[in-house]
Write an enzyme that holds these catalytic residues in place. Structure first.
Site, PDB file in Angstrom:
ATOM      1  N   ARG A 114       0.458  -1.388  -0.136  1.00 40.89           N
ATOM      2  CA  ARG A 114       0.077  -0.312   0.220  1.00 40.89           C
ATOM      3  C   ARG A 114       1.108   0.879  -0.055  1.00 40.89           C
ATOM      4  NH1 ARG A 114      -4.212   0.013   4.935  1.00 40.89           N
ATOM      5  NH2 ARG A 114      -4.941  -2.299   4.144  1.00 40.89           N
ATOM      6  N   ARG A 116      -1.615   6.917  10.192  1.00 43.16           N
ATOM      7  CA  ARG A 116      -1.723   5.900   8.639  1.00 43.16           C
ATOM      8  C   ARG A 116      -1.765   6.842   7.439  1.00 43.16           C
ATOM      9  NH1 ARG A 116      -4.100  -0.526   7.964  1.00 43.16           N
ATOM     10  NH2 ARG A 116      -3.132  -1.001  10.052  1.00 43.16           N
ATOM     11  N   LYS A 125      -3.627   0.697  14.718  1.00 40.56           N
ATOM     12  CA  LYS A 125      -3.946   2.074  13.629  1.00 40.56           C
ATOM     13  C   LYS A 125      -4.594   2.938  14.004  1.00 40.56           C
ATOM     14  CE  LYS A 125      -6.654  -1.513  11.735  1.00 40.56           C
ATOM     15  NZ  LYS A 125      -7.932  -1.592  10.557  1.00 40.56           N
ATOM     16  N   LYS A 158      -6.285   6.370  12.275  1.00 44.85           N
ATOM     17  CA  LYS A 158      -6.563   7.287  11.117  1.00 44.85           C
ATOM     18  C   LYS A 158      -7.015   8.867  11.272  1.00 44.85           C
ATOM     19  CE  LYS A 158      -7.405   2.362   8.874  1.00 44.85           C
ATOM     20  NZ  LYS A 158      -8.408   1.455   8.998  1.00 44.85           N
ATOM     21  N   CYS A 206     -14.852  -3.743  -0.017  1.00 48.57           N
ATOM     22  CA  CYS A 206     -13.313  -3.521  -0.192  1.00 48.57           C
ATOM     23  C   CYS A 206     -12.802  -4.871  -1.508  1.00 48.57           C
ATOM     24  CB  CYS A 206     -13.202  -4.400   1.347  1.00 48.57           C
ATOM     25  SG  CYS A 206     -14.032  -5.880   1.716  1.00 48.57           S
ATOM     26  N   CYS A 208      -7.635 -10.917   0.809  1.00 48.90           N
ATOM     27  CA  CYS A 208      -7.249 -11.137   1.380  1.00 48.90           C
ATOM     28  C   CYS A 208      -8.058 -12.636   2.592  1.00 48.90           C
ATOM     29  CB  CYS A 208      -9.002  -9.614   2.018  1.00 48.90           C
ATOM     30  SG  CYS A 208      -8.656  -9.339   3.744  1.00 48.90           S
ATOM     31  N   CYS A 252     -16.070  -9.169   5.478  1.00 55.59           N
ATOM     32  CA  CYS A 252     -15.724  -9.266   6.591  1.00 55.59           C
ATOM     33  C   CYS A 252     -15.878  -8.147   7.285  1.00 55.59           C
ATOM     34  CB  CYS A 252     -14.749 -10.164   7.638  1.00 55.59           C
ATOM     35  SG  CYS A 252     -13.148  -8.689   7.572  1.00 55.59           S
ATOM     36  N   CYS A 270     -13.539  -2.518   6.317  1.00 58.58           N
ATOM     37  CA  CYS A 270     -12.571  -1.385   5.154  1.00 58.58           C
ATOM     38  C   CYS A 270     -13.700  -0.425   4.169  1.00 58.58           C
ATOM     39  CB  CYS A 270     -11.200  -2.156   4.285  1.00 58.58           C
ATOM     40  SG  CYS A 270     -10.205  -3.281   5.601  1.00 58.58           S
TER      41      CYS A 270
HETATM   42  C1  HEM Z   1     -10.135  -3.339  11.979  1.00 59.53           C
HETATM   43  C2  HEM Z   1      -9.296  -4.383  10.664  1.00 59.53           C
HETATM   44  C3  HEM Z   1      -9.021  -4.158   9.916  1.00 59.53           C
HETATM   45  C4  HEM Z   1      -8.137  -5.645   9.779  1.00 59.53           C
HETATM   46  C5  HEM Z   1      -7.592  -6.549  10.260  1.00 59.53           C
HETATM   47  C6  HEM Z   1      -8.051  -4.591   8.387  1.00 59.53           C
HETATM   48  C7  HEM Z   1      -7.209  -5.128   7.481  1.00 59.53           C
HETATM   49  C8  HEM Z   1      -7.105  -5.255   6.228  1.00 59.53           C
HETATM   50  C9  HEM Z   1      -6.333  -6.412   5.216  1.00 59.53           C
HETATM   51  C10 HEM Z   1      -5.955  -7.462   5.281  1.00 59.53           C
HETATM   52  C11 HEM Z   1      -6.362  -5.202   3.723  1.00 59.53           C
HETATM   53  C12 HEM Z   1      -5.626  -5.909   2.315  1.00 59.53           C
HETATM   54  C13 HEM Z   1      -7.452  -6.581   1.763  1.00 59.53           C
HETATM   55  C14 HEM Z   1      -6.848  -7.103   0.519  1.00 59.53           C
HETATM   56  O1  HEM Z   1      -6.023  -5.864   0.008  1.00 59.53           O
HETATM   57  O2  HEM Z   1      -6.029  -8.277  -0.172  1.00 59.53           O
HETATM   58  C15 HEM Z   1      -7.075  -4.227   3.876  1.00 59.53           C
HETATM   59  C16 HEM Z   1      -7.378  -3.201   2.941  1.00 59.53           C
HETATM   60  C17 HEM Z   1      -7.953  -2.013   3.391  1.00 59.53           C
HETATM   61  N1  HEM Z   1      -8.588  -1.357   4.355  1.00 59.53           N
HETATM   62 FE1  HEM Z   1      -8.615  -2.767   6.469  1.00 59.53          FE
HETATM   63  N2  HEM Z   1      -9.002  -3.787   8.397  1.00 59.53           N
HETATM   64  C18 HEM Z   1      -8.775  -3.668   8.986  1.00 59.53           C
HETATM   65  C19 HEM Z   1     -10.706  -2.357   9.176  1.00 59.53           C
HETATM   66  C20 HEM Z   1     -10.089  -1.144   7.710  1.00 59.53           C
HETATM   67  C21 HEM Z   1     -10.802  -0.315   8.107  1.00 59.53           C
HETATM   68  C22 HEM Z   1     -11.720   0.455   9.065  1.00 59.53           C
HETATM   69  C23 HEM Z   1     -11.100   0.903   7.350  1.00 59.53           C
HETATM   70  C24 HEM Z   1     -11.075   2.542   7.157  1.00 59.53           C
HETATM   71  C25 HEM Z   1     -11.738   2.687   7.100  1.00 59.53           C
HETATM   72  C26 HEM Z   1     -10.183  -0.013   6.108  1.00 59.53           C
HETATM   73  C27 HEM Z   1      -9.490   0.219   5.220  1.00 59.53           C
HETATM   74  C28 HEM Z   1      -8.886  -0.155   4.530  1.00 59.53           C
HETATM   75  C29 HEM Z   1      -8.314   0.207   2.846  1.00 59.53           C
HETATM   76  C30 HEM Z   1      -8.815   1.747   2.631  1.00 59.53           C
HETATM   77  C31 HEM Z   1      -8.334  -1.142   2.194  1.00 59.53           C
HETATM   78  C32 HEM Z   1      -8.262  -1.179   0.900  1.00 59.53           C
HETATM   79  C33 HEM Z   1      -8.851  -1.623   0.556  1.00 59.53           C
HETATM   80  C34 HEM Z   1      -9.806  -1.299   0.061  1.00 59.53           C
HETATM   81  O3  HEM Z   1      -9.890   0.356  -0.460  1.00 59.53           O
HETATM   82  O4  HEM Z   1     -10.591  -1.658   0.256  1.00 59.53           O
HETATM   83  N3  HEM Z   1      -9.209  -1.252   7.035  1.00 59.53           N
HETATM   84  N4  HEM Z   1      -7.629  -4.156   5.118  1.00 59.53           N
HETATM   85  S1  SF4 Z   2     -13.462  -6.139   5.316  1.00 61.18           S
HETATM   86 FE1  SF4 Z   2     -12.081  -7.699   5.728  1.00 61.18          FE
HETATM   87  S2  SF4 Z   2     -12.588  -8.824   3.710  1.00 61.18           S
HETATM   88 FE2  SF4 Z   2     -12.521  -6.698   3.367  1.00 61.18          FE
HETATM   89  S3  SF4 Z   2     -10.816  -5.877   3.376  1.00 61.18           S
HETATM   90 FE3  SF4 Z   2     -10.797  -5.421   4.662  1.00 61.18          FE
HETATM   91  S4  SF4 Z   2     -10.210  -7.259   5.777  1.00 61.18           S
HETATM   92 FE4  SF4 Z   2     -10.787  -8.019   3.617  1.00 61.18          FE
END
Ligand code: HEM
Ligand code: SF4
Length: 574
Positions: free
Chosen positions: A73, A142, A207, A209, A427, A433, A472, A476
């Site tokens: 990223r 971040r 994290k 943000k 997402c 993921c 999930c 995200c």
């Molecule tokens: C709280 C637990 C969270 C975990 C463990 C987590 C984990 C991950 C993982 C493993 C990915 C990579 C997925 C892939 O690209 O294959 C991802 C993508 C992403 N996450 Fe999270 N995430 C969490 C919450 C959030 C939240 C609350 C946000 C935003 C408010 C966020 C923003 C993003 C963004 C922007 C991406 C890139 C893909 C997209 O735009 O959908 N994440 N996250």
């Molecule tokens: S919402 Fe869950 S399934 Fe989707 S990218 Fe984030 S961690 Fe992965």
């Protein structure tokens, strides 16, 4: 460090400021993976170790190692890229990342499928374009987001300046990134306070943000984030100062009601000159007060619930040496993007493109990466990634408008007519993921098509309705702030949430649990019918689902799980 801290805390502390054994791990050719502790540390460098889940079964059968590869990223404050930087990312995507790029919901670019032996070359190329990936993931501040259109007015320029200032100030200071990825000299570590003056050895509990918003657009979803600054404009539309918000967050775990999404609270108002000091104080209070024993309770939102907003504010004021003034009035109208051309105050124009779920590639359907490469080649005004996974071609002189519009149209990058599709986000989920329980990016377009059919039947095709899906409950794509939120529960099955506010200020509520495609379409079809027949002038779909009794309103995180279910059955009003 005491006994009651999580494993991640020990890994961070023992890592020597994020070095761990990453250097050795990269040289280890026998595996495409890295050891478990380093998998945690590599996140701070902007990478996740993943494997292609589509291939898992076959590779297990053949007794092969999983198809490991890294997601990288990039850190792009405010989503602003020069045309040269766009071309550099495009080249990296084609050379090392499966010829596809993913624009994210937090204004960055994700590249997937980079194998271990290509990581250093990838980062070198990114570095040559004056970009990096440090702090794009991990327990740190971040990528700092800001309202997507900085040239639109002085206010947007001020928002971007603030986003960059905060981003720079809260960057980790460890030289580990340069040492490991860019073969930088190992700098002898001094005192730990010197190495990381803001974070210390163990960085943040979780994290963090930060976003900067310019009303009336809430495109950044300010209430979804740990820390937010909302521009307050004076009579001449200049920024007079900033309302500060704290304690938003999306992630939760199915079946664990102690975990919940939460909308941020406005906590006060500060002058531009004090904003970075306030940001640092919010970060250090969370650093010291946040829960380091339980990662599921470690985000700032829980610190604020546990300690109370007043105590939190008092500590921030003390540390920043700033007294926050009362919150000034503000009003948001939308979280969406303004598609198409918009004129900037300096005479140039910006074209906001529609990028479905942020996914760019060349395929039989459209050659979107190629089209953008052509645009970047003939246009030096740069690009802006929006918080809705879209892209703005920025600063286009009038003479170039027709050609750029033609290229975008041919690549199917102009916004569709459908109000639902224009406001849809998913997402990544499968296949990359590791946390995904269900499809998201690969399924949402089909679900939207089925719903478009039902909306057309009820005369609602052009209505803006916000729909977001995640694979999930981590959230995200910020599904808990969508008028229609879908969160993966298991293969092909989702929880359906309804009733969020169109302007991003109210969370939604669980309507139906663990339902599949037909049930989702049927439930929403009857609600669309009722909406079409019963709505009041100007009433948004999210507000309507509450007034019509389909779901109870959520006031904030702590009551997110209360009164779930369907007080009024969808079929009753079909
Ligand atoms: C709280 C637990 C969270 C975990 C463990 C987590 C984990 C991950 C993982 C493993 C990915 C990579 C997925 C892939 O690209 O294959 C991802 C993508 C992403 N996450 Fe999270 N995430 C969490 C919450 C959030 C939240 C609350 C946000 C935003 C408010 C966020 C923003 C993003 C963004 C922007 C991406 C890139 C893909 C997209 O735009 O959908 N994440 N996250
Ligand atoms: S919402 Fe869950 S399934 Fe989707 S990218 Fe984030 S961690 Fe992965």
């Amino acid at each position: 460090m005491t006994d009651d801290v999580s494993r991640n805390e020990r890994i961070k502390e023992a890592s020597d400021y994020l070095r761990g054994t990453l250097e050795q791990g990269l040289r280890e050719e026998i595996t495409g993976a890295i050891v478990e502790d380093d998998q945690q540390l590599v996140k701070f460098h902007g990478m996740y170790l993943q494997d292609d889940r589509d291939l898992r079964h076959e590779r297990t059968r053949k007794k092969m190692e999983k198809a490991f590869a890294f997601m990288l990223r990039v850190r792009i404050p405010g989503g602003v890229l020069t045309s040269a930087q766009w071309l550099a990312l495009d080249a990296v995507a084609r050379d090392y990342a499966g010829a596809t790029m993913r624009l994210t919901t937090r204004q960055t670019v994700q590249l997937h499928g980079i194998i271990k032996s290509n990581l250093k070359a990838t980062i070198r190329q990114i570095d040559a374009a004056l970009l990096d990936s440090i702090a794009a993931c991990g327990d740190v501040n971040r990528n700092v987001m800001c309202n997507a259109n900085p040239e639109q007015s002085q206010a947007h320029a001020a928002a971007y300046d603030l986003a960059r200032a905060i981003s720079g100030h809260l960057m980790p200071r460890t030289p580990a990134y340069r040492e490991i990825w860019l073969d930088g000299e190992r700098i002898a570590g001094g005192e730990q306070e010197v190495a990381e003056p803001i974070y210390g050895k163990t960085y943040l509990p979780r994290k963090f943000k930060t976003v900067v918003a310019v009303p009336p657009s809430n495109d950044v979803d300010v209430f979804a984030h740990d820390l937010g600054f909302i521009a307050v404009l004076d009579d001449r539309d200049d920024v007079a100062g900033w309302n500060v918000t704290v304690g938003g967050g999306m992630g939760m775990t199915h079946g664990e009601p102690d975990t919940y999404p939460r909308t941020a609270d406005p906590v006060g108002y500060c002058a531009t000159g004090d904003a970075v000091k306030v940001a640092e104080a919010v970060v250090t209070v969370q650093r010291d007060w946040g829960d380091r024993a339980n990662r599921k309770h470690a985000r700032l939102k829980y610190t604020i619930e546990d300690r109370g907003l007043a105590a939190f504010r008092a500590e921030v004021e003390k540390r920043a040496g700033v007294t926050l003034a009362p919150v000034r009035p503000f009003k948001f109208t939308t979280t969406g993007d303004r598609y198409g051309w918009s004129e900037a105050s300096d005479g140039c124009a910006h074209l906001t493109l529609f990028v479905q779920n942020g996914r760019l590639r060349d395929d039989a359907h459209a050659r979107q990466l190629s089209a953008l490469r052509t645009i970047a080649g003939i246009h030096d005004g740069g690009f802006r990634i929006t918080p809705n996974q879209n892209l703005i071609v920025a600063n286009v002189p009038t003479g170039k408008q027709p050609e750029i519009e033609r290229l975008a149209r041919e690549a199917q990058l102009l916004a569709p007519w459908s109000g639902l599709r224009r406001n849809a986000m998913a997402c990544v989920a499968l296949p990359t993921c590791g946390l995904a329980l269900a499809e998201s990016e690969r399924y949402l377009p089909d679900l939207v098509a089925a719903l478009e059919d039902r909306l057309a039947a009820h005369g609602l095709s052009a209505d803006d309705i916000v729909i977001r899906m995640t694979g999930c409950p981590n959230g995200c794509a910020r599904p808990y702030l969508a008028e229609i939120g879908l969160v993966g529960k298991g293969p092909g099955r989702y929880n359906l949430y309804l009733g969020a506010a169109f302007d991003g200020s109210r969370l939604n509520k669980l309507y139906a649990e663990d339902i599949a495609h037909e049930a989702i379409v049927a439930a929403l079809d009857s609600m669309f019918a009722a909406y079409s027949a019963e709505r009041r002038p100007g009433e948004r779909f999210g507000d309507f689902t509450i007034r019509a009794g389909f779901v109870a309103a959520t006031t904030n995180g702590a009551d997110f799980h209360a009164n779930a279910g369907a007080p009024r059955a969808a079929s009753a009003c079909a």
